[in-house]
Enzyme design. Structure first.
Site, PDB file in Angstrom:
ATOM      1  N   GLU A 174       4.754 -12.190   0.783  1.00 29.20           N
ATOM      2  CA  GLU A 174       3.894 -12.589  -0.335  1.00 29.20           C
ATOM      3  C   GLU A 174       3.019 -13.787   0.063  1.00 29.20           C
ATOM      4  O   GLU A 174       1.832 -13.830  -0.249  1.00 29.20           O
ATOM      5  CB  GLU A 174       4.767 -12.898  -1.557  1.00 29.20           C
ATOM      6  CG  GLU A 174       4.033 -13.374  -2.790  1.00 29.20           C
ATOM      7  CD  GLU A 174       2.964 -12.425  -3.307  1.00 29.20           C
ATOM      8  OE1 GLU A 174       2.869 -11.281  -2.843  1.00 29.20           O
ATOM      9  OE2 GLU A 174       2.178 -12.850  -4.169  1.00 29.20           O
ATOM     10  N   HIS A 232      11.410  -9.933  18.652  1.00 30.07           N
ATOM     11  CA  HIS A 232      11.208  -8.567  19.155  1.00 30.07           C
ATOM     12  C   HIS A 232       9.729  -8.207  19.252  1.00 30.07           C
ATOM     13  O   HIS A 232       9.393  -7.029  19.381  1.00 30.07           O
ATOM     14  CB  HIS A 232      11.938  -7.568  18.249  1.00 30.07           C
ATOM     15  CG  HIS A 232      13.416  -7.769  18.217  1.00 30.07           C
ATOM     16  ND1 HIS A 232      14.229  -7.462  19.286  1.00 30.07           N
ATOM     17  CD2 HIS A 232      14.228  -8.295  17.266  1.00 30.07           C
ATOM     18  CE1 HIS A 232      15.484  -7.763  18.981  1.00 30.07           C
ATOM     19  NE2 HIS A 232      15.508  -8.276  17.761  1.00 30.07           N
ATOM     20  N   LYS A 238      -1.103 -13.750   0.230  1.00 28.62           N
ATOM     21  CA  LYS A 238      -1.932 -14.719  -0.514  1.00 28.62           C
ATOM     22  C   LYS A 238      -2.951 -15.383   0.405  1.00 28.62           C
ATOM     23  O   LYS A 238      -4.133 -15.448   0.103  1.00 28.62           O
ATOM     24  CB  LYS A 238      -1.081 -15.828  -1.141  1.00 28.62           C
ATOM     25  CG  LYS A 238      -0.249 -15.534  -2.344  1.00 28.62           C
ATOM     26  CD  LYS A 238      -0.977 -15.228  -3.604  1.00 28.62           C
ATOM     27  CE  LYS A 238      -1.277 -13.759  -3.669  1.00 28.62           C
ATOM     28  NZ  LYS A 238      -0.410 -12.942  -4.469  1.00 28.62           N
ATOM     29  N   CYS A 249     -14.410  -1.434 -11.015  1.00 25.14           N
ATOM     30  CA  CYS A 249     -15.511  -1.208 -11.946  1.00 25.14           C
ATOM     31  C   CYS A 249     -15.060  -1.459 -13.377  1.00 25.14           C
ATOM     32  O   CYS A 249     -13.920  -1.171 -13.743  1.00 25.14           O
ATOM     33  CB  CYS A 249     -15.996   0.230 -11.857  1.00 25.14           C
ATOM     34  SG  CYS A 249     -16.541   0.681 -10.219  1.00 25.14           S
ATOM     35  N   GLU A 258      -5.614 -12.862   1.689  1.00 26.53           N
ATOM     36  CA  GLU A 258      -6.603 -12.305   0.769  1.00 26.53           C
ATOM     37  C   GLU A 258      -7.604 -13.336   0.262  1.00 26.53           C
ATOM     38  O   GLU A 258      -8.731 -12.978  -0.043  1.00 26.53           O
ATOM     39  CB  GLU A 258      -5.951 -11.513  -0.379  1.00 26.53           C
ATOM     40  CG  GLU A 258      -5.231 -12.297  -1.409  1.00 26.53           C
ATOM     41  CD  GLU A 258      -4.644 -11.416  -2.525  1.00 26.53           C
ATOM     42  OE1 GLU A 258      -5.178 -10.361  -2.835  1.00 26.53           O
ATOM     43  OE2 GLU A 258      -3.623 -11.837  -3.104  1.00 26.53           O
ATOM     44  N   TRP A 282     -17.844  -1.787  -8.368  1.00 24.39           N
ATOM     45  CA  TRP A 282     -17.136  -2.097  -7.115  1.00 24.39           C
ATOM     46  C   TRP A 282     -17.369  -0.867  -6.243  1.00 24.39           C
ATOM     47  O   TRP A 282     -16.831   0.212  -6.527  1.00 24.39           O
ATOM     48  CB  TRP A 282     -15.653  -2.305  -7.410  1.00 24.39           C
ATOM     49  CG  TRP A 282     -14.836  -2.800  -6.268  1.00 24.39           C
ATOM     50  CD1 TRP A 282     -14.657  -4.103  -5.883  1.00 24.39           C
ATOM     51  CD2 TRP A 282     -14.032  -2.020  -5.379  1.00 24.39           C
ATOM     52  NE1 TRP A 282     -13.804  -4.160  -4.801  1.00 24.39           N
ATOM     53  CE2 TRP A 282     -13.401  -2.902  -4.472  1.00 24.39           C
ATOM     54  CE3 TRP A 282     -13.772  -0.648  -5.255  1.00 24.39           C
ATOM     55  CZ2 TRP A 282     -12.536  -2.469  -3.469  1.00 24.39           C
ATOM     56  CZ3 TRP A 282     -12.910  -0.224  -4.260  1.00 24.39           C
ATOM     57  CH2 TRP A 282     -12.307  -1.134  -3.372  1.00 24.39           C
ATOM     58  N   ARG A 337     -12.037  -8.622 -12.692  1.00 24.58           N
ATOM     59  CA  ARG A 337     -11.528  -7.397 -12.071  1.00 24.58           C
ATOM     60  C   ARG A 337     -12.035  -7.215 -10.640  1.00 24.58           C
ATOM     61  O   ARG A 337     -11.472  -6.442  -9.881  1.00 24.58           O
ATOM     62  CB  ARG A 337     -11.960  -6.184 -12.906  1.00 24.58           C
ATOM     63  CG  ARG A 337     -11.365  -6.154 -14.283  1.00 24.58           C
ATOM     64  CD  ARG A 337     -12.139  -5.220 -15.181  1.00 24.58           C
ATOM     65  NE  ARG A 337     -12.051  -3.838 -14.777  1.00 24.58           N
ATOM     66  CZ  ARG A 337     -11.152  -2.975 -15.248  1.00 24.58           C
ATOM     67  NH1 ARG A 337     -10.271  -3.359 -16.127  1.00 24.58           N
ATOM     68  NH2 ARG A 337     -11.139  -1.729 -14.834  1.00 24.58           N
ATOM     69  N   ASN A 362     -16.856   4.968 -14.398  1.00 20.46           N
ATOM     70  CA  ASN A 362     -15.796   4.492 -13.491  1.00 20.46           C
ATOM     71  C   ASN A 362     -15.034   5.711 -12.998  1.00 20.46           C
ATOM     72  O   ASN A 362     -14.850   6.662 -13.747  1.00 20.46           O
ATOM     73  CB  ASN A 362     -14.798   3.599 -14.235  1.00 20.46           C
ATOM     74  CG  ASN A 362     -15.382   2.266 -14.622  1.00 20.46           C
ATOM     75  OD1 ASN A 362     -16.491   1.935 -14.224  1.00 20.46           O
ATOM     76  ND2 ASN A 362     -14.642   1.512 -15.397  1.00 20.46           N
ATOM     77  N   GLY A 363     -14.535   5.637 -11.770  1.00 19.17           N
ATOM     78  CA  GLY A 363     -13.769   6.767 -11.232  1.00 19.17           C
ATOM     79  C   GLY A 363     -14.522   7.392 -10.079  1.00 19.17           C
ATOM     80  O   GLY A 363     -15.487   6.819  -9.562  1.00 19.17           O
ATOM     81  N   LYS A 414      -9.304  -6.811  -8.917  1.00 17.71           N
ATOM     82  CA  LYS A 414      -8.074  -7.170  -9.614  1.00 17.71           C
ATOM     83  C   LYS A 414      -7.277  -5.930  -9.966  1.00 17.71           C
ATOM     84  O   LYS A 414      -6.068  -5.905  -9.841  1.00 17.71           O
ATOM     85  CB  LYS A 414      -8.407  -7.969 -10.876  1.00 17.71           C
ATOM     86  CG  LYS A 414      -7.188  -8.456 -11.645  1.00 17.71           C
ATOM     87  CD  LYS A 414      -6.384  -9.455 -10.842  1.00 17.71           C
ATOM     88  CE  LYS A 414      -5.164  -9.970 -11.556  1.00 17.71           C
ATOM     89  NZ  LYS A 414      -4.235 -10.637 -10.621  1.00 17.71           N
TER      90      LYS A 414
END
Ligand code: AGP
Length: 606
Positions: free
Chosen positions: A480, A503, A484, A2, A487, A72, A27, A98-99, A601
């Site tokens: 990493e 294994h 990438k 948000c 996502e 969000w 964001r 926000n929160g 973000k």
């Protein structure tokens, strides 16, 4: 996540608010809205992008003050009703928040009992109604917000506008808010990037602060009614352009910015004469470094992957036990904190709630935490007080690229610094310095000659899943690469240390399964080669990231070579083709490369 933007001043508010929202877009969000005051308060909100909000707005909205929001979703679905701003029942107060209000359910019930009808499913809406109720007592907006927030439990960055008062009241507890001071105008934002177009003079609100803004004044106080000690500051000129320029996507732009970002990170921080790193912001003398019992690094997602590389480098160069932790797990495992140990919080945004909580846990138990942070002045940078800015410049794509590289570079310099205080010779230090100084140029030369990335994309784009394997320092690089691709292209990916493949994950392999190997020319390469053979024997197609001129290239179906570099720095080269594979696969599949679904973000909730 948000985002909040607010304005009060002589100009029409709506274009300024829309531009503020546009700058907050990176964001991550699912709906937007704004409220402009001109006598009455007009509210417009919409599920979707800022552009969709723009399309429903009238040609002109009169009014010199307003607040805006990108949401969000956390509490309640992605609907127009749940989008912010939220008005109070009689329309005297409108808020953006926000929160998370943790006792929202209880507050809702008591509002219902008082006959207030809530129209959204959000936790935030209760605040609008409670502020209105409190306002009816003395018609004092600042006191009304203060009394309302004292009834709430949770986190907030909140801004409120009032039908009968020309002011914005805002408050912070756990969710960032920054006031931008212009000439006869004030701005408020949850992100400093959105302010830089208007002013460099800012006030970062601290937790517990409350601020009342008019066009010409800022009054700071605390939630308890006392004086706030928060002071104003000047925003540093972020190097780097936060606009897209000629690039089709921020992610591609940021991949290409890596050489320059790395130069900014290492510039002035290497001491050739002593063969050491020179990270002044850590405020750690060689004597202090020599006594450290162990090091812990904390981070989430990409930052955790960078922390894992840092862990290996520190242990290798300083011969000191070093651990990397996923921040969201850390505090819940009741960690033992040694007061002389070194702790690092690794974060691009500096706002990640999980990492913030982990830092607070360490501080509560008497430990010190140093930041490895990109965003200057962010909550984590300020909470730690000491650390290393990684100087990547603004990173706007949700998928982190150049911040990862600079985190690794910053941690390499720290490993060198602590290594020289405890273990390695000046000659070994100088070797690493030489290696680090070459990296920006080597990344540049790889970007000029990227190899068969599109052939790799052909192999992975329709795969049920993709396996990423690497050993030693390449194991976190594999993670990493998997993060990438997962996502931004939404392909299930698994990353494993290559030796662990036999294994379990080997069961997934069938004819044509794509497996991406990261195999630089280091001491574990021959072991990695064995894992390649095991995969090939089961019909897997091997995409191999290797060093130029290395004979291991014979083992791959698609071979992507990177320039040779100092062994300990190979992640800075091998990660780049993985970023490009993810980017081009997402593009090929028609995904929103910069704003992948469901992601944000900066993740400001735990
Ligand atoms: C990276 O591509 C991700 N979007 C994500 O994993 C990110 O690294 C994580 O949320 C941590 O963010 P931070 O660095 O801002 O703390």
């Amino acid at each position: 996540m948000c985002g909040i933007f607010g304005y009060i001043g002589p100009h029409q508010a709506s274009p300024i608010l829309l531009e503020g929202l546009r700058r907050l877009e990176y964001r991550g969000y699912d709906s937007t809205g704004l409220a402009v005051k001109n006598g009455a308060i007009s509210i417009y909100k919409k599920v979707g992008k800022v552009q969709q909000l723009r399309e429903i707005l009238p040609q002109t909205i009169e009014g010199n003050m307003g607040i805006a929001h990108t949401r969000w979703a956390t509490h309640g679905g992605v609907t127009d009703e749940n989008s912010h701003p939220h008005p109070s029942a009689q329309g005297k107060v409108v808020i953006v928040h926000n929160g998370i209000i943790e006792n929202a359910r209880m507050l809702r019930t008591s509002l219902n009992v008082q006959g207030v009808k809530l129209v959204s499913e959000t936790d935030s809406e209760v605040l609008a109604h409670i502020i209105e109720r409190e306002l009816s007592i003395d018609d004092n907006p600042e006191e009304a917000v203060r009394r309302a927030l004292r009834q709430a439990r949770g986190t907030w960055g909140i801004c409120a506008v009032f039908k009968d008062h020309d002011m914005i009241v805002c408050a912070r507890n756990g969710s960032p808010l920054i006031i931008g001071q212009g000439i006869n105008e004030m701005f408020i934002s949850s992100d400093p990037h959105a302010l830089t177009a208007h002013t460099q003079q800012v006030i970062y609100l601290e937790d517990g602060d409350l601020a009342t803004l008019t066009a010409t004044s800022v009054k700071l106080s605390t939630l308890t009614g006392g004086d706030s000690s928060t002071k104003g500051t000047t925003l540093e000129n972020d190097w780097g352009e936060s606009e897209l320029g000629d690039y089709p996507h921020f992610m591609l732009k940021e991949i290409y910015e890596q050489p320059d970002a790395l130069r900014h990170c290492i510039n002035g921080r290497l001491d050739r004469t002593r063969g050491s790193g020179k990270l002044g912001g850590l405020k750690l003398s060689p004597a202090a470094l020599a006594k450290v019992p162990h090091v812990r690094l904390l981070g989430c997602g990409t930052s955790y992957n960078a922390a894992e590389i840092g862990r290996l480098l520190i242990e290798k160069l300083a011969r000191i036990p070093t651990f990397a932790h996923i921040s969201s797990e850390f505090r819940h495992n009741d960690p033992v904190i040694h007061p002389s140990a070194l702790h690092f919080a690794v974060t691009q945004s500096g706002e990640t709630a999980d990492t913030l909580s982990a830092i607070k846990e360490i501080q509560l138990k008497g430990g010190n935490v140093h930041g490895v942070v990109n965003v200057v002045g962010s909550s984590i940078a300020r909470l730690c007080g000491r650390g290393v800015y990684i100087h990547s410049g603004p990173e706007q794509a949700v998928a982190s690229t150049k911040a990862f590289s600079n985190m690794v570079a910053a941690l390499s310099m720290f490993a060198l610094q602590i290594g020289r205080s405890r273990n390695i010779s000046k000659e070994r230090g100088v070797e690493l310095i030489h290696g680090l100084q070459q990296v920006p140029h080597l990344v540049e030369s790889y970007l000029e000659n990227q190899g068969p990335i599109l052939e790799a994309v052909e192999l992975v784009k329709n795969a049920k899943s993709v396996l990423f394997l690497g050993r030693g320092i390449s194991a976190p690089v594999a993670k990493e690469g998997a993060l990438k691709l997962m996502e931004i292209a939404y392909i299930p990916c698994l990353a494993y240390p290559a030796g662990e493949m036999k294994h379990g994950p080997i069961a997934l392999l069938e004819e044509g399964s794509p497996v991406i190997f990261i195999a630089p020319n280091d001491h574990v390469k021959t072991k990695t080669a064995s894992a390649i053979h095991e995969c090939r024997a089961r019909g897997a197609k091997i995409i191999l990231i290797h060093e130029e001129g290395d004979e291991i290239a014979e083992e791959g179906d698609v071979c992507i070579s990177v320039p040779p570099v100092h062994n300990l720095l190979s992640p800075l080269l091998t990660v780049v083709p993985l970023q490009l594979i993810a980017y081009h696969t997402a593009l090929e599949l028609g995904c929103d490369v910069d704003r992948p679904r469901n992601l944000a973000k900066s993740v400001t909730v735990e």
